[in-house]
Scaffold this active site. Sequence first.
Site, PDB file in Angstrom:
ATOM      1  N   CYS A   1       0.594  -1.215   0.046  1.00 12.34           N
ATOM      2  CA  CYS A   1       0.108  -0.166   0.106  1.00 12.34           C
ATOM      3  C   CYS A   1       0.962   1.380   0.110  1.00 12.34           C
ATOM      4  CB  CYS A   1      -0.871  -0.141   1.299  1.00 12.34           C
ATOM      5  SG  CYS A   1      -1.582   1.409   1.401  1.00 12.34           S
TER       6      CYS A   1
ATOM      7  N   GLU B   1      -6.841   1.893 -13.152  1.00 13.40           N
ATOM      8  CA  GLU B   1      -6.365   3.151 -12.339  1.00 13.40           C
ATOM      9  C   GLU B   1      -4.953   3.829 -12.937  1.00 13.40           C
ATOM     10  OE1 GLU B   1      -8.091   2.170  -8.133  1.00 13.40           O
ATOM     11  OE2 GLU B   1      -6.007   1.502  -8.456  1.00 13.40           O
TER      12      GLU B   1
ATOM     13  N   GLU C   1     -25.806  13.974  -2.422  1.00 13.67           N
ATOM     14  CA  GLU C   1     -27.036  14.229  -2.030  1.00 13.67           C
ATOM     15  C   GLU C   1     -28.056  13.560  -3.277  1.00 13.67           C
ATOM     16  OE1 GLU C   1     -28.807  18.146  -3.165  1.00 13.67           O
ATOM     17  OE2 GLU C   1     -27.142  18.687  -4.002  1.00 13.67           O
TER      18      GLU C   1
ATOM     19  N   CYS D   1      -1.623   1.717  -2.941  1.00 18.13           N
ATOM     20  CA  CYS D   1      -2.686   2.797  -2.533  1.00 18.13           C
ATOM     21  C   CYS D   1      -1.919   4.290  -2.758  1.00 18.13           C
ATOM     22  CB  CYS D   1      -3.359   2.530  -1.342  1.00 18.13           C
ATOM     23  SG  CYS D   1      -3.447   0.859  -0.849  1.00 18.13           S
TER      24      CYS D   1
ATOM     25  N   LYS E   1      -0.212   5.433  -6.016  1.00 20.12           N
ATOM     26  CA  LYS E   1      -1.249   5.514  -7.094  1.00 20.12           C
ATOM     27  C   LYS E   1      -2.127   6.566  -6.798  1.00 20.12           C
ATOM     28  CE  LYS E   1      -5.083   3.930  -6.051  1.00 20.12           C
ATOM     29  NZ  LYS E   1      -5.580   2.739  -6.023  1.00 20.12           N
TER      30      LYS E   1
ATOM     31  N   HIS F   1     -26.567  20.424  -0.023  1.00 21.08           N
ATOM     32  CA  HIS F   1     -26.515  20.811  -1.218  1.00 21.08           C
ATOM     33  C   HIS F   1     -25.545  21.972  -1.522  1.00 21.08           C
ATOM     34  CE1 HIS F   1     -28.485  21.770  -5.134  1.00 21.08           C
ATOM     35  NE2 HIS F   1     -28.375  22.995  -4.874  1.00 21.08           N
TER      36      HIS F   1
ATOM     37  N   TYR G   1      -8.788  -3.389 -11.437  1.00 17.20           N
ATOM     38  CA  TYR G   1      -8.424  -2.318 -10.747  1.00 17.20           C
ATOM     39  C   TYR G   1      -6.745  -1.635 -11.122  1.00 17.20           C
ATOM     40  CZ  TYR G   1     -10.568  -2.772  -5.991  1.00 17.20           C
ATOM     41  OH  TYR G   1     -11.403  -2.772  -4.887  1.00 17.20           O
TER      42      TYR G   1
END
Length: 612
Positions: free
Chosen positions: A174, A319, A592, A179, A182, A587, A315
């Site tokens: 990671c 990515e 939302e 992660c 990346k 908002h 993935y």
Amino acid sequence: MIFSKSYCPHSTRVGAALAGSTARDQAATRTPPPAGRVRAGAPASLPGCGSEVKELFSSLGVECNVLELDQVDDGAKVQEVLSEITNQKTVPNVFVNKVHVGGCDQTFQAYQSGLLQKLLQEDSAYDYDLIIVGGGSGGLSCAKEAAILGKKVMVLDFVVPSPQGTSWGLGGTCVNVGCIPKKLMHQAALLGQALCDSRKFGWEYNQQVKHNWETMTKAIQNHISSLNWGYRLSLREKAVAYVNSYGEFVEHHKIKATNKKGQETYYTAAQFVIATGERPRYLGIQGDKEYCITSDDLFSLPYCPGKTLVVGASYVALECAGFLAGFGLDVTVMVRSILLRGFDQEMAEKVGSYMEQHGVKFLRKFIPVMIQQLEKGSPGKLKVLAKSTEGTETIEGVYNTVLLAIGRDSCTRKMGLEKIGVKINEKSGKIPVNDVEQTSVPYVYAVGDVSEGKPELTPVAIQSGKLLARRLFGASLEKCDYINVPTTVFTPLEYGCCGLAEEKAIEVYKKENLEIYHTLFWPLEWTVAGRDNNTCYAKIICNKLDHDRVIGFHILGPNAGEVTQGFAAAMKCGLTKQLLDDTIGIHPTCGEVFTTLEITKSSGLDITQKGC
Ligand code: FAD
Ligand code: NAP
């Protein structure tokens, strides 16, 4: 037990001062002395501190073994080895019962926190309560938690360099090659898009904007180095022994640790955790290991990869292809079958079509069969021969870089698991575990990417490692819950999801028992920027037989990861469609949209957006 400049952690509880050969040589052969006794290292460079430490142990009534490095012939050599093992260059360097405590300050801090006294009391048939093989997300979280619970813990972590020679520091996939780099490269690419949008928002600039790969990579690698350092420090603070060596079981409760110089040391522990993760797979065709790179190499590549072929369609492939295209590179993705296997295919296709509209080329239903080098260089030129998966057609292409992202193999086959009877799935290399992460051998556990049938994600590895330590050492009975683990694919337009894909939901619950609500939406930020109003998409899948419980959550839009996280918590609490309707939105945000979903898929009504 001990410590000091002269002391080697691989030696055992007490022992005479080292002399003659190197600390490691001696450590490997020394017989364990009785527990609970201390050998202190004398200060070769910080007069005063060593005496304070010795006085401390003496006041605790603990007999110390001291090696005065300036009084032995091989003192400098010992100091060198110590600094390699502990990353501490100064003395005194203190070890207690094989746990590296640190220098003067750390020893007194450990004394003040009570840790030192705890370490001195330890006495067991084994060197450690727990040895963790693998210092990545799962291993480190397990180690730290076990240490917090007062246990004597060791982490063995070793990175075998990639075929291209890339290696890295403590922290696992990671932090170093997953992660973190990346997401930072994804961010770099998003900034490029933001620059384009910015003109519409009134920003004026004349300079030609271009991306500099070397600057980005250097900055990211600097950040990673600071994380590596932070991990070492936090292990040290928690008195976890960290050894930068490759672990291989040799017999029950005993592991061999081999460092990069080939020196071997043996350790024993009452319990073990395997957290060795995975490494990128290769194609097994001519030229792949010689000329192709993988994600292990990409994030520290010292030069811009240029025109790139990405092989794979999950993935990692999408990515990487996404951010490389974001830097303006010519990128082609070679897809063997479908995009993002295992994910909702409607969403996967939308991810792909956004990438295609933003310059990524897709070569569908092809696999490479040969890679040839046309020119050396940084980058050089490679010829790729590929064949169709559906017929006899073959194609050729020339690229500067070929990035293989075709999956990852578990690091379980070269660590002596067969010697102690830990069963692996022979096909996948994964380790089957029960619901408490226990393997076929009761005192051996597995967490993270190596464990079979679990999502291969950092937070999953962290959570299961932490909970495992708590259960092992009596702090809790809680098991890791692997249901409804949220995830996000950080493609140029992010895709976040939690729960079931539509196909899976239909398979499990039958179509007639599901209600699917969906809509396209237009993020406010995209309006002025003139970006498409019918690209972002939200979908929930509800189980009609269970109060319209939300069993699948999917969003394709900016910051999808941020949006998905909160809804994943809501799903853990049993989110229903009614609860979403009862929730007042924020908002103007993308999230939302889930509070106002009205159109069901089954109605076939138009979901295109005309305005805000
Ligand atoms: P790892 O982190 O891989 O750690 C295992 C460690 O053990 C390594 O340091 C290895 O060198 C060491 N080791 C192996 N064998 C031995 C041995 N015999 N002796 C000593 N040491 C050994 N997950 C997310 O959640 N979000 C993301 O955005 C994400 N992006 C990713 C991007 C990429 C390109 C990749 C490849 C993965 C990504 N992941 C992501 C997945 C995530 O990185 C992994 O799920 C996670 O790192 C698994 O942790 P682990 O502890 O199981 O193994
Ligand atoms: P993966 O999910 O196993 O996907 C492998 C991809 O390569 C698939 O598209 C597969 O195609 C293709 N492939 C396999 N063998 C091939 C071959 N011989 N020739 C051509 N294509 C081939 O692997 P991954 O993308 O490396 O990801 C590994 C794990 O890391 C994932 O499970 C994920 O959990 C984790 N990860 C997470 C994130 C995140 O959270 N954002 C990011 C990256 C990785 P088929 O579909 O045809 O099999």
